[in-house]
Write an enzyme that holds these catalytic residues in place. Sequence first.
Site, PDB file in Angstrom:
ATOM      1  N   ASP A  24       0.989  -1.277   0.146  1.00 24.66           N
ATOM      2  CA  ASP A  24      -0.010  -0.044   0.004  1.00 24.66           C
ATOM      3  C   ASP A  24       0.681   1.287  -0.025  1.00 24.66           C
ATOM      4  OD1 ASP A  24      -1.934  -1.886   0.371  1.00 24.66           O
ATOM      5  OD2 ASP A  24      -2.752  -0.975   2.071  1.00 24.66           O
ATOM      6  N   GLU A  72      -4.958  -0.675  -1.185  1.00 26.32           N
ATOM      7  CA  GLU A  72      -6.185  -0.985  -0.620  1.00 26.32           C
ATOM      8  C   GLU A  72      -6.880  -0.008  -1.537  1.00 26.32           C
ATOM      9  OE1 GLU A  72      -6.058   0.161   3.429  1.00 26.32           O
ATOM     10  OE2 GLU A  72      -8.532   0.377   3.545  1.00 26.32           O
ATOM     11  N   LYS A 129      -6.731  -5.002  -3.085  1.00 25.25           N
ATOM     12  CA  LYS A 129      -7.713  -5.652  -1.801  1.00 25.25           C
ATOM     13  C   LYS A 129      -8.557  -4.460  -1.338  1.00 25.25           C
ATOM     14  CE  LYS A 129      -3.722  -4.251   1.115  1.00 25.25           C
ATOM     15  NZ  LYS A 129      -4.274  -3.311   2.046  1.00 25.25           N
ATOM     16  N   LYS A 132      -7.765  -4.601   4.797  1.00 25.28           N
ATOM     17  CA  LYS A 132      -6.605  -4.233   5.379  1.00 25.28           C
ATOM     18  C   LYS A 132      -5.578  -5.156   5.050  1.00 25.28           C
ATOM     19  CE  LYS A 132      -8.547  -0.623   7.134  1.00 25.28           C
ATOM     20  NZ  LYS A 132      -8.673   0.544   6.410  1.00 25.28           N
ATOM     21  N   VAL A 157       3.040   0.504   4.221  1.00 22.42           N
ATOM     22  CA  VAL A 157       2.333   1.090   5.199  1.00 22.42           C
ATOM     23  C   VAL A 157       0.872   0.690   5.118  1.00 22.42           C
ATOM     24  CG1 VAL A 157       3.748   3.112   4.808  1.00 22.42           C
ATOM     25  CG2 VAL A 157       1.582   2.836   3.160  1.00 22.42           C
ATOM     26  N   THR A 158       0.172   0.888   6.471  1.00 22.21           N
ATOM     27  CA  THR A 158       0.818   1.574   7.395  1.00 22.21           C
ATOM     28  C   THR A 158       1.113   0.086   8.657  1.00 22.21           C
ATOM     29  OG1 THR A 158      -1.320   1.811   8.836  1.00 22.21           O
ATOM     30  CG2 THR A 158      -0.339   3.635   7.790  1.00 22.21           C
ATOM     31  N   CYS A 162      -2.259  -2.415   7.651  1.00 19.96           N
ATOM     32  CA  CYS A 162      -2.455  -3.283   6.584  1.00 19.96           C
ATOM     33  C   CYS A 162      -1.072  -3.919   6.727  1.00 19.96           C
ATOM     34  CB  CYS A 162      -2.422  -2.412   5.344  1.00 19.96           C
ATOM     35  SG  CYS A 162      -4.020  -1.803   5.167  1.00 19.96           S
ATOM     36  N   GLN A 202       7.146 -13.412  21.653  1.00 24.30           N
ATOM     37  CA  GLN A 202       7.169 -14.803  21.997  1.00 24.30           C
ATOM     38  C   GLN A 202       7.339 -15.781  21.020  1.00 24.30           C
ATOM     39  OE1 GLN A 202       2.521 -15.573  23.195  1.00 24.30           O
ATOM     40  NE2 GLN A 202       2.456 -13.657  22.104  1.00 24.30           N
TER      41      GLN A 202
END
Length: 234
Positions: A24, A72, A129, A132, A157-158, A162, A202
């Site tokens: 994007d 987007e 798309k 997002k 971005v961002t 997204c 994690q």
Amino acid sequence: MIRVQAEPYEFEFDPARTALVMIDFQRDFVYPGGFGESLGNDTSYLLKALPPAERVLKACRAAGIFVVHTREGHRGDLSDLPVTKYERGKPSLHIGDPGPMGRLLVRGEYGHDIVEEVYPIDGEPVVDKPGKGAFYATDMDTILKTRGIRWLIVCGVTTEVCVQTSVREANDRGYDALVLSDAVGSYFPEFQRVALEMIKAQGGIFGWVSDSESFLSALQVSHPDAVAAARAGG
Ligand code: C5J
């Protein structure tokens, strides 16, 4: 295999089975007068991600790494725009309204297209798309699986919208993603930091985080000319 210094640990990838995903980098997000600014954002924050992303793009192209871009946006008749997304935030301007770069976030408009610095070239698919995530209601997964792609290098971005949504979607579909921290951008410095923390927490719950220089240094070992040209701006 190429090994990149990354967190939470080294990211190892086969360039023949890797895609650079450019998310994007559209005028609507990066420049004043577009959709991003209509939501009250300061677009100057996103411009910082462009030079590193451009170097990575040039190096990947020269190294023969597959490149995919996303945008987007919505159909001109807005038939794929959920009313919830249209109304969200009660903005002064809505998706589809006219702005200085054309109708906001509508396919085919000047503002919807990708900025010149990282504009797609022949052979680089552009995935349009409506949401997002790069995988929702698109053929992204088919494009990647058809080429046998397993590893993703992510710029765009961002960061917390997204980029992070797409990395989560990619994770669930069996891809290993490396996000380059200086080649992704957010309107909110705090969200930038925390979104990257979330990805690598994690033991790399969604993926890995590194930066453009570490990536280029790793690529340089096997593709010195490609990286030298990208660093020189070629
Ligand atoms: C947003 C995006 N922020 N590309 N879209 O609405 O991150």
